[in-house]
Design a protein around this motif. Structure first.
Motif, PDB file in Angstrom:
ATOM      1  N   THR A 234       0.590  -1.386  -0.152  1.00  0.00           N
ATOM      2  CA  THR A 234       0.192  -0.074  -0.197  1.00  0.00           C
ATOM      3  C   THR A 234       0.626   1.052   0.060  1.00  0.00           C
ATOM      4  N   ALA A 235       1.743   1.175   0.583  1.00  0.00           N
ATOM      5  CA  ALA A 235       2.198   2.282   0.883  1.00  0.00           C
ATOM      6  C   ALA A 235       3.530   2.785  -0.293  1.00  0.00           C
ATOM      7  N   SER A 236       4.090   1.346  -0.978  1.00  0.00           N
ATOM      8  CA  SER A 236       4.488   1.774  -2.565  1.00  0.00           C
ATOM      9  C   SER A 236       4.056   2.009  -3.674  1.00  0.00           C
ATOM     10  N   ALA A 237       2.204   1.402  -2.921  1.00  0.00           N
ATOM     11  CA  ALA A 237       1.408   2.364  -4.361  1.00  0.00           C
ATOM     12  C   ALA A 237       1.240   4.092  -3.778  1.00  0.00           C
ATOM     13  N   THR A 238       1.530   4.108  -3.089  1.00  0.00           N
ATOM     14  CA  THR A 238       0.636   5.818  -2.534  1.00  0.00           C
ATOM     15  C   THR A 238       1.382   6.383  -3.119  1.00  0.00           C
ATOM     16  N   TYR A 239       3.599   5.848  -2.440  1.00  0.00           N
ATOM     17  CA  TYR A 239       3.748   7.396  -2.213  1.00  0.00           C
ATOM     18  C   TYR A 239       4.956   7.263  -4.171  1.00  0.00           C
TER      19      TYR A 239
ATOM     20  N   LEU B 297      -5.343   5.228 -11.386  1.00  0.00           N
ATOM     21  CA  LEU B 297      -5.194   4.159 -10.405  1.00  0.00           C
ATOM     22  C   LEU B 297      -4.784   2.694 -10.955  1.00  0.00           C
ATOM     23  N   GLY B 298      -5.309   2.009 -12.170  1.00  0.00           N
ATOM     24  CA  GLY B 298      -4.953   1.336 -12.511  1.00  0.00           C
ATOM     25  C   GLY B 298      -2.947   0.883 -11.721  1.00  0.00           C
ATOM     26  N   LEU B 299      -2.298   2.186 -12.347  1.00  0.00           N
ATOM     27  CA  LEU B 299      -1.085   1.815 -12.077  1.00  0.00           C
ATOM     28  C   LEU B 299      -0.904   1.843 -10.688  1.00  0.00           C
ATOM     29  N   SER B 300      -1.726   2.445  -9.280  1.00  0.00           N
ATOM     30  CA  SER B 300      -1.467   2.284  -7.953  1.00  0.00           C
ATOM     31  C   SER B 300      -1.314   0.778  -7.897  1.00  0.00           C
ATOM     32  N   PHE B 301      -3.041   0.375  -8.666  1.00  0.00           N
ATOM     33  CA  PHE B 301      -3.333  -1.046  -8.461  1.00  0.00           C
ATOM     34  C   PHE B 301      -2.134  -1.944  -8.438  1.00  0.00           C
ATOM     35  N   LEU B 302      -1.381  -1.747  -9.732  1.00  0.00           N
ATOM     36  CA  LEU B 302      -0.300  -2.467 -10.029  1.00  0.00           C
ATOM     37  C   LEU B 302       1.062  -3.187  -9.443  1.00  0.00           C
ATOM     38  N   MET B 303       1.124  -1.559  -8.517  1.00  0.00           N
ATOM     39  CA  MET B 303       2.572  -0.914  -7.749  1.00  0.00           C
ATOM     40  C   MET B 303       2.000  -1.878  -6.560  1.00  0.00           C
ATOM     41  N   GLY B 304       0.458  -1.507  -6.198  1.00  0.00           N
ATOM     42  CA  GLY B 304      -0.114  -2.363  -4.937  1.00  0.00           C
ATOM     43  C   GLY B 304       0.722  -4.234  -4.595  1.00  0.00           C
ATOM     44  N   THR B 305      -0.143  -4.414  -6.183  1.00  0.00           N
ATOM     45  CA  THR B 305      -0.179  -5.656  -6.643  1.00  0.00           C
ATOM     46  C   THR B 305       1.752  -6.509  -6.931  1.00  0.00           C
ATOM     47  N   LEU B 306       2.266  -5.635  -7.423  1.00  0.00           N
ATOM     48  CA  LEU B 306       4.192  -6.016  -7.472  1.00  0.00           C
ATOM     49  C   LEU B 306       4.857  -4.987  -6.293  1.00  0.00           C
ATOM     50  N   GLY B 307       4.180  -4.518  -5.015  1.00  0.00           N
ATOM     51  CA  GLY B 307       4.954  -4.594  -4.442  1.00  0.00           C
ATOM     52  C   GLY B 307       6.213  -3.655  -3.812  1.00  0.00           C
TER      53      GLY B 307
END
Length: 105
Positions: free
Chosen positions: A45-50, A68-78
């Motif tokens: 979540t932090a990776s995606a947020t920042y 938002l899609g990029l944020s979801f992917l960043m959250g998934t990939l962490g």
């Protein structure tokens, strides 16, 4: 994100997208205890947020839906996503320097 004005609707949506992305990411992994699971979700979540705004800027993405899609992917990939992007940026930087200096290796 400014603390004195609160979070905008887009920022809240980005955090939620990153959170759900991190839940998807940890569901594919096996964690030995609840602590590891919580840390994985928080780090995703932090990776995606920042990092989403930074990556979106690098990729010239301005549309909130794509962010938002990029944020979801960043959250998934962490953290794996952070490592991947850092590696790609380093390769790009090295390639640019080689072309600039005319070095072949």
């Amino acid at each position: 994100m400014s603390i004195d004005r609160g979070l905008s609707s887009d920022e809240i949506q980005q955090i939620v997208a990153g959170f759900f992305g991190s839940l998807v990411g940890v569901s594919r992994q096996s964690h030995k205890n609840i602590g590891g699971l919580v840390i994985a979700v928080l780090s995703g979540t932090a990776s995606a947020t920042y990092l989403t705004p930074i990556i979106a800027d690098l990729l010239k993405i301005n549309d909130p839906k794509y962010m938002l899609g990029l944020s979801f992917l960043m959250g998934t990939l962490g953290l794996r996503g952070v490592e991947f992007i850092t590696e790609k940026l380093q390769i790009t930087k090295t390639t640019t320097e080689v072309k600039k200096n005319g070095n072949a290796g």
